[in-house]
Design an enzyme around this catalytic site. Structure first.
Site, PDB file in Angstrom:
ATOM      1  N   LYS A  26       4.743  -2.992   8.027  1.00  0.00           N
ATOM      2  CA  LYS A  26       4.045  -3.793   8.390  1.00  0.00           C
ATOM      3  C   LYS A  26       4.720  -5.415   8.915  1.00  0.00           C
ATOM      4  CE  LYS A  26       2.202  -4.565   4.404  1.00  0.00           C
ATOM      5  NZ  LYS A  26       3.137  -3.760   3.602  1.00  0.00           N
ATOM      6  N   CYS A  67       1.095   8.128  -3.842  1.00  0.00           N
ATOM      7  CA  CYS A  67      -0.261   8.361  -3.514  1.00  0.00           C
ATOM      8  C   CYS A  67      -1.136   8.224  -4.983  1.00  0.00           C
ATOM      9  CB  CYS A  67      -0.492   9.858  -3.004  1.00  0.00           C
ATOM     10  SG  CYS A  67      -0.044  11.004  -4.012  1.00  0.00           S
ATOM     11  N   THR A 109       0.687  -0.001   2.370  1.00  0.00           N
ATOM     12  CA  THR A 109       1.540  -0.160   1.053  1.00  0.00           C
ATOM     13  C   THR A 109       2.802  -0.820   1.461  1.00  0.00           C
ATOM     14  OG1 THR A 109       2.164   2.113   1.302  1.00  0.00           O
ATOM     15  CG2 THR A 109       0.396   1.701  -0.046  1.00  0.00           C
ATOM     16  N   MET A 110       3.563  -1.177   0.287  1.00  0.00           N
ATOM     17  CA  MET A 110       4.840  -1.519   0.507  1.00  0.00           C
ATOM     18  C   MET A 110       5.801  -0.529   1.135  1.00  0.00           C
ATOM     19  SD  MET A 110       5.493  -3.702  -3.147  1.00  0.00           S
ATOM     20  CE  MET A 110       7.124  -4.459  -2.227  1.00  0.00           C
ATOM     21  N   CYS A 124       5.188  13.335  -1.955  1.00  0.00           N
ATOM     22  CA  CYS A 124       4.489  14.582  -1.967  1.00  0.00           C
ATOM     23  C   CYS A 124       4.037  15.023  -0.983  1.00  0.00           C
ATOM     24  CB  CYS A 124       3.404  14.653  -3.043  1.00  0.00           C
ATOM     25  SG  CYS A 124       2.228  13.407  -2.810  1.00  0.00           S
ATOM     26  N   ASP A 144       2.273 -13.063   7.689  1.00  0.00           N
ATOM     27  CA  ASP A 144       2.846 -12.063   6.972  1.00  0.00           C
ATOM     28  C   ASP A 144       2.467 -12.218   5.570  1.00  0.00           C
ATOM     29  OD1 ASP A 144       4.359  -9.800   6.565  1.00  0.00           O
ATOM     30  OD2 ASP A 144       6.045 -10.936   5.980  1.00  0.00           O
ATOM     31  N   GLU A 145       2.434 -11.172   4.732  1.00  0.00           N
ATOM     32  CA  GLU A 145       1.937 -11.444   3.364  1.00  0.00           C
ATOM     33  C   GLU A 145       0.588 -12.048   2.930  1.00  0.00           C
ATOM     34  OE1 GLU A 145       3.707  -9.603   1.338  1.00  0.00           O
ATOM     35  OE2 GLU A 145       6.027  -9.848   1.952  1.00  0.00           O
ATOM     36  N   ALA A 146      -0.393 -11.453   3.871  1.00  0.00           N
ATOM     37  CA  ALA A 146      -1.687 -12.200   3.947  1.00  0.00           C
ATOM     38  C   ALA A 146      -2.223 -12.064   2.684  1.00  0.00           C
ATOM     39  CB  ALA A 146      -2.380 -11.835   4.927  1.00  0.00           C
TER      40      ALA A 146
END
Length: 212
Positions: free
Chosen positions: A18, A187, A13-14, A152, A92-94
């Site tokens: 990555k 989540c 996720t952001m 959480c 990147d950003e694939a």
């Protein structure tokens, strides 16, 4: 002996670091005098076109991938210019690659023995697969999840798009470039609960709503 490459997909996720992983890998390759090239799609316009930059401030020069770029043809041209096969592509950003471009990368791996590591998101703000990510899940040799944690304590899965009030956005174009001011990784349970809360709030009778 035939050189064997692999197509890797590392997704998260952001905010899961990555890009920092890509840049760290590039730095390690450079320290060991390994041949590599960083690339990213032109659709990500948050930085200058020649730079991949992480949230922690490190950056590296990159080549731009346009929607019409044929990555197999690009690789052959690069070979002619350098006189050697590039050992590693770090992308990147694939998620913003087209399915055809992912297929072209697989040909680069199979025909040239180049290793290609793609870093990207799995899904959009509506929890739907991006085109490039979908194709990578279908044909990548190795798939790794870069995990991060929701407030959480559960694993983040959804890249929720938010408005100026912090509410989750449920409609809009799949691609809208933004950072912390537009997206928050959560989540699945928090994503669902927040949407239920918003729906209930919007459906309250007028007499129960806060006055302006």
């Amino acid at each position: 002996m035939e050189k064997k490459g692999k197509l890797y997909f590392r997704y998260g996720t952001m905010g899961s670091a990555k890009t920092a992983m890509l840049l760290t890998t590039a730095y390690n390759f450079e320290e060991r005098n390994m041949d590599y090239l960083c690339m990213k799609p032109v659709i990500d316009t948050r930085e200058s076109k020649s730079v991949i930059r992480s949230r922690i401030g490190i950056e590296r020069h990159c080549e731009w991938i346009y929607a019409e770029t044929d990555l197999y043809t690009f690789s052959k041209k690069l070979f002619r210019e350098r006189g050697r096969i590039t050992d590693w592509f770090l992308i990147d950003e694939a998620q913003f690659l087209t399915a055809a471009q992912v297929d072209q990368l697989s040909r680069v791996v199979d025909d040239f023995g180049t290793n290609v590591i793609c870093y990207g998101l799995r899904t959009d703000f509506q929890s739907r697969l991006f085109e490039g990510s979908k194709r990578l899940f279908e044909i990548a040799d190795t798939i790794d999840e870069v995990k991060s944690t929701c407030n959480c304590g559960r694993k983040t899965i959804i890249n929720a798009r938010i408005d100026s009030n912090g509410d989750f956005v449920s409609e809009g174009a799949q691609v809208e470039i933004g950072g912390n001011e537009r997206y928050v990784a959560v989540c699945r349970k928090c994503w669902r609960n927040k949407r239920i809360e918003q729906s209930a709030r919007h459906e309250l009778p007028l007499e129960f709503k806060d006055e302006d």
